[in-house]
Design an enzyme around this catalytic site. Structure first.
Site, PDB file in Angstrom:
ATOM      1  N   SER A  97       5.521  -5.867  -5.126  1.00 34.46           N
ATOM      2  CA  SER A  97       4.749  -5.573  -6.334  1.00 34.46           C
ATOM      3  C   SER A  97       3.299  -5.301  -5.959  1.00 34.46           C
ATOM      4  O   SER A  97       2.800  -5.791  -4.930  1.00 34.46           O
ATOM      5  CB  SER A  97       4.797  -6.768  -7.292  1.00 34.46           C
ATOM      6  OG  SER A  97       3.878  -6.618  -8.358  1.00 34.46           O
ATOM      7  N   TYR A 141       2.609 -15.856  -7.453  1.00 31.25           N
ATOM      8  CA  TYR A 141       3.339 -14.586  -7.498  1.00 31.25           C
ATOM      9  C   TYR A 141       2.844 -13.663  -6.391  1.00 31.25           C
ATOM     10  O   TYR A 141       3.646 -13.050  -5.665  1.00 31.25           O
ATOM     11  CB  TYR A 141       3.166 -13.936  -8.865  1.00 31.25           C
ATOM     12  CG  TYR A 141       3.934 -12.639  -9.029  1.00 31.25           C
ATOM     13  CD1 TYR A 141       5.324 -12.632  -9.046  1.00 31.25           C
ATOM     14  CD2 TYR A 141       3.271 -11.424  -9.191  1.00 31.25           C
ATOM     15  CE1 TYR A 141       6.038 -11.445  -9.204  1.00 31.25           C
ATOM     16  CE2 TYR A 141       3.971 -10.235  -9.361  1.00 31.25           C
ATOM     17  CZ  TYR A 141       5.355 -10.253  -9.365  1.00 31.25           C
ATOM     18  OH  TYR A 141       6.060  -9.081  -9.521  1.00 31.25           O
TER      19      TYR A 141
END
Length: 320
Positions: free
Chosen positions: A157, A183
């Site tokens: 990501s 994350y």
């Protein structure tokens, strides 16, 4: 690569005219969103696909359209895999090894994003344990099933820009938990894992890459409130404005899955091996602040990748 694709390309655009008969692909996270779309487009072009999911009943419901898209010669099967429990990961890998049929591609698609603090069944911080360590064990255990010339695609990501991995405190035992930092660490780990896996396996033609699918509304954002989403998009647009880039736009699910399929099937292996891709192209190094295009240098650092591999082996208690 004879045709150029971009941010708005879909899975069907990428695979137009491509015959995948005889190819076999493993896709994790086959119960929602990008995983389901990835499975659908692969079987629609003749590939035999194994979809892995934690909740098989949910996956059966979610993949009815995948089964409807299967053409002659293709197959679609589901296997149970809970990436947040290494006992499940090992059992799934053992079953695939016992079956013995090889894969041309493994797409490590499953993941979680920005949940409240929690731990996996093995005591790891949820995002690092699920997004990275679960896939680390699965892929390494079945690495021998990946055919020479095959590929590994790790779903990362642009969120990797939030944080580098922390090899000294991967489970937030000595620092305050921040869901977006966690994350970011896990998504950086996905890239570094691809870098080191590629180095270890490219002698037999197996290449590994990491991809950013783009911003898509899927179940991945289940832990975000509308205020969270607004704040994130605001920060992205601020970074875009500073870099003289256009405002953020959500992708459709077929557009989001396109880079995974492009990197797995269409892209030149030497071009994507050990790299990070977005919008159906290999991303450039970009060190500017904020969440935007490009890849941070630390995510492609080969020594960092080796160190993460060693740390991951120590954490899971297995040497690969």
């Amino acid at each position: 690569m004879t045709e150029l694709f971009g941010a708005t390309s879909t899975t069907d655009d990428v695979l137009a005219g491509v015959d995948l008969a005889g190819k076999r692909v493993l896709v994790t996270g086959a119960s929602a969103g990008l995983g389901v779309e990835t499975c659908r487009t692969l079987v629609a072009h003749g590939a035999s696909v194994v979809g892995a999911a934690r909740d098989l009943a949910k996956a059966e419901r979610a993949t009815s359209g995948v089964r409807a898209a299967v053409i002659d010669g293709a197959t679609f099967d589901l296997v149970e895999l809970d990436l947040a429990a290494l006992s499940s990961v090992r059992a799934s890998a053992d079953a695939l090894l016992a079956d013995g049929r090889p894969f041309d591609v493994v797409i490590a698609n499953a993941g979680v994003m920005a949940p409240p603090f929690g731990r996996t069944a093995d005591g790891f911080e949820t995002q690092f344990g699920t997004n990275h360590l679960g896939h680390f064990v699965l892929v390494n255990r079945i690495a021998g099933l990946i055919r020479d010339g095959g590929r590994l695609v790790n779903l990362s990501s642009a969120g990797h820009r939030f944080a580098d991995v922390d090899l000294n405190d991967p489970n937030f035992e000595r620092s305050d938990y921040d869901p977006w930092v966690a994350y970011g660490r896990s998504k950086t780990a996905n890239i570094l894992f691809a870098v080191e896996f590629d180095r270890r396996h490219k002698a037999r033609g197996v290449r590994a890459t990491a991809v950013h699918p783009g911003g898509i509304r899927t179940e991945l954002s289940r832990h975000m409130t509308q205020a969270d989403e607004d704040a994130l998009i605001g920060s992205i647009n601020a970074a875009h404005a500073a870099a003289d880039l256009p405002p953020f736009e959500f992708k459709t699910i077929p557009q989001g899955a396109a880079t995974s399929v492009w990197a797995a099937i269409v892209a030149d292996a030497d071009a994507v091996g050990g790299r990070y891709c977005e919008d159906c192209h290999v991303a450039d190094l970009q060190e500017g602040e904020g969440i935007r295009g490009g890849v941070r240098r630390y995510a492609l650092d080969q020594e960092r990748a080796k160190a993460l591999w060693a740390k991951s082996e120590a954490l899971v208690g297995e040497h690969f």
